[in-house]
Design a protein around this motif. Sequence first.
Motif, short mmCIF file in Angstrom:
data_model
loop_
_atom_site.label_atom_id
_atom_site.label_comp_id
_atom_site.label_asym_id
_atom_site.label_seq_id
_atom_site.Cartn_x
_atom_site.Cartn_y
_atom_site.Cartn_z
N GLU A 159 13.82 54.64 28.12
CA GLU A 159 14.47 53.20 28.52
C GLU A 159 14.14 52.09 27.55
N CYS A 160 15.36 51.51 27.25
CA CYS A 160 14.93 50.43 26.06
C CYS A 160 16.16 49.20 26.28
N ILE A 161 15.64 48.30 25.87
CA ILE A 161 16.33 46.91 25.72
C ILE A 161 16.86 46.62 24.45
N LEU A 162 18.19 46.37 24.48
CA LEU A 162 18.79 45.96 22.73
C LEU A 162 19.30 44.36 23.16
N HIS A 163 18.89 43.75 22.17
CA HIS A 163 19.49 42.32 21.85
C HIS A 163 20.26 42.36 20.71
N GLU B 82 23.36 43.72 30.74
CA GLU B 82 22.69 42.52 31.61
C GLU B 82 22.83 41.20 31.48
N THR B 83 23.32 40.88 30.21
CA THR B 83 23.58 39.47 29.72
C THR B 83 24.56 39.54 28.81
N HIS C 292 37.41 29.16 16.30
CA HIS C 292 37.70 29.99 17.15
C HIS C 292 36.61 31.46 17.05
N GLU C 293 35.35 31.42 16.53
CA GLU C 293 34.68 32.37 16.29
C GLU C 293 33.26 31.98 17.00
N LEU C 294 32.57 32.81 17.82
CA LEU C 294 31.71 32.70 18.55
C LEU C 294 30.40 33.40 18.21
N ASN C 295 29.16 33.06 17.94
CA ASN C 295 27.99 33.83 17.63
C ASN C 295 27.40 34.22 19.13
N VAL C 296 27.45 35.70 19.36
CA VAL C 296 26.97 35.72 20.73
C VAL C 296 26.03 37.08 20.71
N VAL C 297 25.21 36.95 21.88
CA VAL C 297 24.42 38.07 22.11
C VAL C 297 24.62 39.04 23.53
N LEU C 298 24.40 40.29 23.48
CA LEU C 298 24.44 41.12 24.60
C LEU C 298 22.92 41.69 24.75
N ASP C 299 22.51 41.50 25.82
CA ASP C 299 21.46 42.23 26.11
C ASP C 299 21.71 43.21 27.13
N VAL C 300 21.18 44.53 26.49
CA VAL C 300 21.82 45.75 27.09
C VAL C 300 20.45 46.75 27.38
N ARG C 301 20.56 47.18 28.57
CA ARG C 301 19.30 48.07 29.09
C ARG C 301 20.14 49.34 28.86
N VAL C 302 19.40 50.28 28.10
CA VAL C 302 19.94 51.74 27.77
C VAL C 302 18.99 52.78 28.66
N PHE D 131 32.70 39.30 23.50
CA PHE D 131 31.86 40.46 23.81
C PHE D 131 32.40 41.84 23.84
N GLY D 132 33.72 42.03 24.10
CA GLY D 132 34.25 43.29 24.22
C GLY D 132 33.97 44.23 23.12
N PRO D 133 34.05 43.97 21.88
CA PRO D 133 33.86 44.69 20.56
C PRO D 133 32.45 45.40 20.51
N GLY D 134 31.40 44.45 20.69
CA GLY D 134 30.14 44.86 20.78
C GLY D 134 29.50 45.82 21.80
N GLU D 135 30.28 45.56 23.08
CA GLU D 135 29.83 46.39 24.27
C GLU D 135 30.51 47.60 23.90
N ALA D 136 31.77 47.95 23.35
CA ALA D 136 32.47 49.08 23.15
C ALA D 136 31.60 49.88 21.87
N ALA D 137 31.23 49.25 20.87
CA ALA D 137 30.31 49.88 19.90
C ALA D 137 29.13 50.29 20.44
N ILE D 138 28.38 49.77 21.49
CA ILE D 138 26.97 50.11 21.87
C ILE D 138 27.20 51.33 22.75
N ARG D 139 28.36 51.27 23.52
CA ARG D 139 28.78 52.67 24.55
C ARG D 139 29.05 53.59 23.66
N GLU D 140 29.68 53.51 22.34
CA GLU D 140 30.03 54.62 21.70
C GLU D 140 28.79 55.40 21.01
#
Length: 335
Positions: free
Chosen positions: A277-281, A312-313, A323-333, A292-301
């Motif tokens: 069980e691990c959290i990714l930032h 989670e976030t 038109h470009e954003l610096n974003v973060v996904l907090d993801v629990r795997v 957020f879509g491209p990052g989430e798709a890459a993580i799931r793959e």
Amino acid sequence: MTVQCVRVEREAGERTRQQLAERDLIAEEYDIVVEDGWLYVPVSDPEAVPADMTIVEYDAPVRETATMPADLLNFDPSYERIGKVAIIDEDDPNRARDLADAIVDSDLPVDTVLNRASKIKGQTRVRDWEILAGDSTEVTHREYGCEFHLDLAAVYFSPRLATERHRVVEQVEAASVDADYAGGEQVVDMFAGVGPFAIPMAKVGATVLAVDVNERAIEYLCENATRNDVEDRITPVAADVREVAPEYAGWADRLVMNLPHSADEFLDAAATFASAECILHYYDIQHEDDPFGPGEAAIREAFEPDYQVTVETRHVVRSYAPHELNVVLDVRVER
């Protein structure tokens, strides 16, 4: 003039002022005011103020004795500060010279002025600088009670990410309290730089593997770990993190992936590091239409079907470019 201030009882005022000064959060151009038993301390970045401090709007007077760069110029200046260094971004050499002179002649606690001379480039994410005042690109920066020494010409560092780093570190602190093993979380900072994530994480109890391909960055990280008394909680490694991952397979409770232009290229290494069980930032730069879509798709793959993936976030850190954003996904795997 109404500004954001920390309000504190007068008896605790000096302690609070010192805490804000350590973080370079006091707005030097305004007076600190005592009124009706309260101390009002104007702050430069309300989002970076510790959560246990109260922020209010207050009509703080401008310091009559303080001369600011804008007072000496016929244009509205733009600059940022890291420690005693002021950073500007001016293409016009005459305008750059005028701004540098005004900064040095003002009452700002600055002894060096650097002008950006290139974009961030290369594997180590550094840029060229034009030194307009002072004689060095080295600086000591204070952030949320930590001290970082670094060379801006040799390593990547952004003071603008202080609030975001603190947001992540606060999650580590909460998690480590309930850890099932001594020593708190085991964290891998996959692109550690001089330690702005790794060192505060170690200070709140984590054991940190800090990896960076830039050998100079790791040298400064070692120095900064000693400066902040956490050298016994950090393992620094100068290498490509993909080469290190097999040695720490299944080790990490938390992963920091702050390489927003190309973090997706290292997700296989992240999957190797991850424990059951691990959290990714996961930091990314994407178009505002789908940040957020491209990052989430890459993580799931990279993680599915071996892991269940839960985002989670979804958080916008800042605007990066038009038109470009610096974003973060907090993801629990979870395996």
